[in-house]
Every structure is written in structure tokens, then in C-alpha cells.
Design a protein around this motif. Structure first.
Motif, PDB file in Angstrom:
ATOM      1  N   VAL A   1      -1.724  -4.044   1.944  1.00 11.07           N
ATOM      2  CA  VAL A   1      -2.709  -4.348   2.972  1.00 11.07           C
ATOM      3  C   VAL A   1      -4.079  -3.931   2.484  1.00 11.07           C
ATOM      4  N   THR A   2      -5.044  -4.603   3.004  1.00 14.45           N
ATOM      5  CA  THR A   2      -6.418  -4.286   2.631  1.00 14.45           C
ATOM      6  C   THR A   2      -7.033  -3.422   3.722  1.00 14.45           C
ATOM      7  N   VAL A   3      -7.434  -2.200   3.315  1.00 17.32           N
ATOM      8  CA  VAL A   3      -8.111  -1.285   4.225  1.00 17.32           C
ATOM      9  C   VAL A   3      -9.552  -1.168   3.752  1.00 17.32           C
ATOM     10  N   PRO A   4     -10.504  -1.594   4.556  1.00 17.61           N
ATOM     11  CA  PRO A   4     -11.913  -1.559   4.135  1.00 17.61           C
ATOM     12  C   PRO A   4     -12.321  -0.178   3.651  1.00 17.61           C
ATOM     13  N   GLY A   5     -12.951  -0.148   2.442  1.00 12.93           N
ATOM     14  CA  GLY A   5     -13.451   1.113   1.896  1.00 12.93           C
ATOM     15  C   GLY A   5     -12.401   1.936   1.217  1.00 12.93           C
ATOM     16  N   ARG A   6     -11.159   1.397   1.126  1.00 13.11           N
ATOM     17  CA  ARG A   6     -10.085   2.158   0.485  1.00 13.11           C
ATOM     18  C   ARG A   6      -9.446   1.285  -0.600  1.00 13.11           C
ATOM     19  N   SER A   7      -8.702   1.952  -1.467  1.00 12.39           N
ATOM     20  CA  SER A   7      -8.017   1.212  -2.535  1.00 12.39           C
ATOM     21  C   SER A   7      -6.525   1.438  -2.446  1.00 12.39           C
ATOM     22  N   ARG A   8      -5.802   0.511  -3.042  1.00 17.02           N
ATOM     23  CA  ARG A   8      -4.354   0.589  -3.131  1.00 17.02           C
ATOM     24  C   ARG A   8      -3.708   0.822  -1.756  1.00 17.02           C
ATOM     25  N   GLY A   9      -3.997  -0.021  -0.805  1.00 21.79           N
ATOM     26  CA  GLY A   9      -3.404   0.104   0.530  1.00 21.79           C
ATOM     27  C   GLY A   9      -2.036  -0.559   0.611  1.00 21.79           C
ATOM     28  N   ARG A  10      -1.151   0.091   1.394  1.00 21.46           N
ATOM     29  CA  ARG A  10       0.186  -0.474   1.544  1.00 21.46           C
ATOM     30  C   ARG A  10       0.738  -0.077   2.913  1.00 21.46           C
ATOM     31  N   ALA A  11       1.411  -1.058   3.582  1.00 26.28           N
ATOM     32  CA  ALA A  11       2.103  -0.788   4.845  1.00 26.28           C
ATOM     33  C   ALA A  11       3.552  -0.496   4.537  1.00 26.28           C
ATOM     34  N   VAL A  12       3.993   0.713   4.842  1.00 24.90           N
ATOM     35  CA  VAL A  12       5.340   1.165   4.500  1.00 24.90           C
ATOM     36  C   VAL A  12       6.185   1.179   5.773  1.00 24.90           C
ATOM     37  N   ALA A  13       7.293   0.447   5.769  1.00 29.24           N
ATOM     38  CA  ALA A  13       8.168   0.382   6.947  1.00 29.24           C
ATOM     39  C   ALA A  13       8.997   1.645   7.089  1.00 29.24           C
TER      40      ALA A  13
END
Length: 592
Positions: A121-133
Motif C-alpha cells: 500500500v502507498t502511505v503518503p510520506g512513507r516508504s515500503r508500505g504494506r497491509a498485513v492481514a
């Protein structure tokens, strides 16, 4: 070589901006390649057991998610950006996210559209974002959105996966616990509802049984022809309370059960009327002091009250139902009795009317026997007239009750301004007058009683005698009370049936000049003379009754002597003048 081989293993995986190293973070039981489990950091090895205990000791799902998010940074270069819990099939942002964290609507939309997969996932202002179930034994419980400020190592990746696994397991336990609690609460609620339903069902069964018992008891009374006493006895047996019936005016009709007052208190008519009106306005049984009272009111007319004596206020809804039902039965009974009484009263009046006009004896005897009245006994005709009381049905009933109360069995009828009784036996002095005075609340009444009558054909004449006695009393100085025809003396000849022409001539002979003078000069010499005789020749009483001075009275009497030529001291003149004034007043309509 070994070291080089290790570096080549790490470098085989290209560094892609915006994502964590490939691996199945949400899958269990392992994240790295099989057989290549990296060593844990010292910090993680000390914290994970404590974090695990904290996670599993918590039963609040939002608190578990908060704890997990707080410890994400302890396992590597990670930052927890957002947390979501599955609520009723929807992903809801955790309310425990601290003020330093945030997430965009774009992240919300992405997470809500996921189907349990781990995705970048893209989180503004952050890098390497991920949604973990957060998968657990109970299914998908939520998501963690994590970013990484640098590329994590395999060991850090493993620690994050372990934290995710622990969080998902703790959520599974919390969800299971919550569901068990909800199930227990639901079961408890259902048990309460079942118990309430059972109580209501039992109450309905008891209520229906009681209602059926009330209906059956009162229906049995009606079927057996039981009257007022049977109804009150049935109500007493059904409720256990003493039962009483009062008439429209608060007088006791009947009492069933213990505790009857002796004597029963006399009613205050004004207060009793106020009570009836208050009960009528409220409708249904009303508690007044120690009594539960219901009106007996067929077709809107109050015939009396039915009451239970309940000083401790123990009556419940079943008692109220029985009282209402009994009041309805009693209303029907009293209404029926009243109709019968009205028919009997009408027939009695027709008989009395025929007797006063004159009818054949055989018919009179037969009809009177049907009413329990013995015309073969000596009869007296009694005429009753009361000031400001119309001679209607109500007053006729009052006179009839009063006559019965003083031992005068009677047949009753009414005329335009008086009530007539044909009574068995001689009336007792003034007993009827005294009783009617109490009944009506005023002494302003006049009663005339005939001489004895031995046969029905003499009743018309006796009626005239009673009227004559009534008229003499009404025109006398003491106009209220009882007058017997046998006590009239001289006045017995001054009544209907005699020749008015002779009487008028007698009056003209003795009073003609005075009457003419009064008519011309608007004086009251004849009335003064009449009042003088009524007062026995007493100057003081005569002046007071005429509301004039004694000197005025002397002047008027002197004018009487001068104009008439008669001497008031002469016995013959005095007697004739007194008789003339009485005839003038009683028979010829002089002022009374």
C-alpha cells in the motif's frame, strides 16, 4: 565461501522501492525459507515473551491491536501506520490509533477492499508500505498497515511475522472470549425471557381461571334467580372482603360479611353526591378511605354503589375484576327490579285513580289483593303537599317510602300539586310529617288526613275530606304540619260539596261593607280582622303578624266597628264575624 554464499543469497532478491522483502508476512507458521531461520536479536528475544503475555492477557480487541502497533518498531525499522478490526464484516479503523499516527482515506479504501491478502500500500510520506492481514483460527480479524524506513533483514522480517502471528492469535482468543460472553449474555437473556414468559403464561392461566370462576359464579346466581343478596354473597366468597350496597343517597341496602357498623352512619347527602360525581369522572372502581367502590350505573343512571371493605388496601387486579363484574350484574338486577317497580307503581296508581273516581268493589278488592293491599280494612285517604317540591315520581316514591317507614301500608298516586295515599289503618298523629321533614330536609309541608272509610265506594268522599283538611291547614296561621278532618270541627262544613251561594251570601251579610271599603280604599280591614281572630284577640301577636304598630291595629279595628256596625265584644257578632272571615279566606279565595 560460506560468507560469500550467504551474501549471494541475500542479494538474489532485488531491492524494490516501496515494499518490504518478499515473503508471506501474514502466513503461518514460517516466513523465511524452510531450514534457514535467522537468529533473533537480543532485544526481540527479551521483549517478545512479555509482549505475548500482554497480548494474550488482554480481552479487548482494540487494546490488543494497540499493543501490537506499539511494539512494531521494536522488531525492526518498522512503523505502524494504521490498524483495522473486522466488525460485522467491515474493516473499521481502530479507535486506539494514537495522535502521532495517521492514515489517509486512500489507505482506508484499499484496506476495506482487501479479501484477506497481504498487499503493498502507498502511505503518503512513507516508504515500503504494506497491509498485513491478521489471520487467526477464527478467520480474518483485521489488518496492520506497516511501513519501513529501510530494508529490513530476514530476522527482522521474521520477528514482524511473529508479532503479527501472535496478534492474530490473541485476537482470535479475544474474539472467542467475546463471543462466549455474548453467547452467555444472550443465553441469560433468553432464559430471563423464558422465565418471564412462563410467569406471564402462568399468570394468564390463573387470570383466565379466576375470570372464568367469576363469570360462572355470577352466571349461576343469575340463572338461579338470585337477587342482590346472592350477588353480594358470591362477591364476598370470591374476594374474601366484606361487601356492601348503598342506594343512590348513601343509605345501606345490604351488607355481606363481618364488621357491619351498628348503627350504620347516616349519610351526608352533599358529600355523598360529590363522591358519586368523583367516581363517575374517573370510571371504574375507586378507593375512598377503607373502601373500594364501584358505581351501580345501568344506562348511565346511578342507582347506588357496590363496595368492598378493604382497610389494608390488599385488593389486587383480580379483586377489581370481580368487583366490576359484580357491579355489572347488580346493575342489571337493580335495573330489572326498578322496571318491575315502575310497572307495579303504574298499576297501583291506576287503581288509586279509579278508587278516587269511584269503581266497583269486586274489581277494587281483586286488584288491591294483587298488590298485597287489603281494602277490606278501614282506609284513610292522605293528601301530601310540600313547598318547592313538584308532585313527580320521585316525590311520590319518597312519600311512599316514608309511609312504609311509619307503618302505613299504602297505595300511592299523584296529582298536579300533591301526592295521594290510600292507607290501611289510622295514621299515627304527625309521624308521617316528621319522617318527610327528615327525608326532604325541610319542614315546609302540609298533610291532610280524611275521616275513616269503611268501604271502597266511600273513598272519593274521603279524598274530598283530606283535601279540605289540607286546605284548612294551608290557610291557617301555622300552615305547615298535619291536619285531620276529624279535628276540623266547624270547618268541616266549609268545604267542597256545600252550596257556595249560601256561603257567599253569609260572607256578604257580615263582611260586605268591609270588603267594599277595602276595594275602594285599598285597605286591609278584613285581613286585619281575620288575623285578629287567628291570634285569639291578642293585640301584640296580631300587630306583629301584620308587621304594623299596635296603634295602627287599634285604628283599623275601630274602623271595622264603624263601617260594619258590628260590635266585637258581642259574642254573637264575634262568632259570626270569625266564621265569615274563615269562609272568606278558605272557600272564597281571600288572602291566605
Amino acid at each position: 565461501m560460506t560468507g560469500c554464499r550467504g551474501r549471494s543469497v541475500y542479494r538474489r532478491r532485488p531491492d524494490r522501492e516501496g515494499s518490504l522483502p518478499p515473503g508471506r508476512l501474514g502466513q503461518h507458521p514460517t516466513i523465511s525459507r524452510r531450514g534457514s531461520r535467522p537468529p533473533l536479536s537480543t532485544l526481540a528475544s527479551h521483549k517478545l515473551p512479555a509482549v505475548s503475555r500482554a497480548l494474550f492477557d488482554t480481552r479487548d480487541e482494540s487494546e490488543i491491536l494497540r499493543l501490537a502497533m506499539d511494539h512494531v518498531s521494536a522488531v525492526g525499522p518498522y512503523r505502524a501506520e494504521a490498524g483495522y478490526l473486522r466488525v460485522d464484516g467491515h474493516m473499521v479503523p481502530s479507535p486506539q490509533v494514537g495522535p502521532g499516527r495517521g492514515h489517509t482515506s486512500a489507505v482506508d479504501r484499499t484496506v476495506r477492499e482487501l479479501k484477506g491478502r497481504d498487499v503493498p500500500v502507498t502511505v503518503p510520506g512513507r516508504s515500503r508500505g504494506r497491509a498485513v492481514a491478521l489471520h487467526g483460527p477464527g478467520g480474518l480479524h483485521g489488518y496492520l498497515v506497516v511501513t519501513s524506513r529501510s530494508r529490513p533483514t530476514e530476522a527482522q522480517h521474521f520477528l514482524l511475522a511473529t508479532l503479527v502471528r501472535l496478534t492474530a492469535a490473541a485476537l482470535s482468543v479475544a474474539v472467542a472470549h467475546r463471543r462466549r460472553r455474548e453467547d452467555a449474555l444472550e443465553l441469560h437473556r433468553l432464559r430471563r425471557e423464558r422465565a418471564a414468559f412462563q410467569r406471564r403464561l402462568i399468570s394468564l392461566v390463573v387470570e383466565q381461571g379466576y375470570r372464568r370462576a367469576v363469570h360462572e359464579a355470577l352466571a349461576e346466581v343469575a340463572a338461579s334467580g338470585g337477587g342482590e343478596g346472592a350477588i353480594t354473597s358470591a362477591l364476598h366468597e370470591l374476594t374474601g372482603f366484606p361487601v356492601l350496597v348503598e342506594d343512590r343517597y348513601g343509605r345501606l341496602r345490604s351488607w355481606t360479611g363481618p364488621g357491619r357498623p351498628d348503627p350504620y352512619p347516616e349519610p351526608d347527602l352533599a358529600r355523598h353526591e360529590e363522591m358519586l360525581q368523583a367516581i363517575a369522572r374517573r370510571g371504574g372502581p375507586v378507593r375512598i378511605k377503607d373502601r373500594l367502590i364501584s358505581l351501580v350505573r345501568p344506562r348511565g343512571e346511578v342507582l347506588g354503589v357496590l363496595a368492598l371493605v378493604d382497610p389494608e388496601a390488599d385488593a389486587d387486579e383480580y379483586t377489581v375484576f370481580a368487583l366490576e363484574h359484580a357491579a355489572t350484574s347488580l346493575a342489571l338486577e337493580l335495573s330489572h327490579l326498578r322496571r318491575l317497580a315502575e310497572v307495579e307503581l303504574r298499576l297501583r296508581r291506576e287503581l288509586v285513580d279509579d278508587l278516587l273516581r269511584g269503581t266497583d268493589e269486586a274489581s277494587a278488592y281483586a286488584r288491591s289483593e294483587a298488590f298485597g293491599h287489603d281494602l277490606r280494612r278501614i282506609q284513610y285517604v292522605v293528601v301530601v303537599q310540600w313547598r318547592n317540591r313538584a308532585a313527580d315520581d320521585a316525590f311520590a316514591r319518597t312519600v311512599g317510602r316514608a309511609a312504609s317507614a311509619v307503618g302505613m301500608p299504602s297505595l300511592v298516586t299523584q296529582r298536579s300539586d300533591h301526592v295521594v295515599l290510600v292507607a290501611e289503618g289510622s295514621p299515627h298523629d304527625h309521624a308521617l310529617y316528621e319522617t318527610l321533614t327528615r327525608e326532604t330536609g325541610t319542614p315546609d309541608g302540609t298533610i291532610g288526613v280524611s275521616a275513616r272509610c269503611d268501604t271502597p265506594d266511600g273513598i272519593p268522599g274521603s279524598y274530598q275530606e283530606a283535601l279540605r283538611a289540607l286546605e284548612v291547614r294551608r290557610r291557617s296561621r301555622r300552615r305547615y304540619g298535619t291536619t285531620f278532618f276529624d279535628d276540623l270541627g266547624l270547618y268541616r262544613i266549609l268545604g267542597p260539596g256545600n252550596e257556595y251561594q249560601e256561603l257567599e251570601a253569609f260572607v256578604r251579610e257580615w263582611l260586605g261593607q268591609l270588603l267594599d271599603y277595602d276595594g275602594q280604599h285599598r285597605m286591609e280591614l278584613v285581613e286585619t280582622l281575620s288575623r285578629y281572630f287567628d291570634c285569639g284577640g291578642n293585640y301584640a301577636e296580631t300587630a306583629e303578624s301584620l308587621a304594623i304598630h299596635r296603634s295602627t291595629l287599634r285604628y283599623r279595628l275601630q274602623r271595622v266597628r264603624e263601617i260594619s256596625g258590628h260590635d266585637l265584644t258581642n259574642v254573637e257578632d264575634r262568632l259570626n264575624l270569625q266564621v265569615a272571615t274563615r269562609v272568606w279566606k278558605i272557600m272564597l279565595g281571600g288572602p291566605g
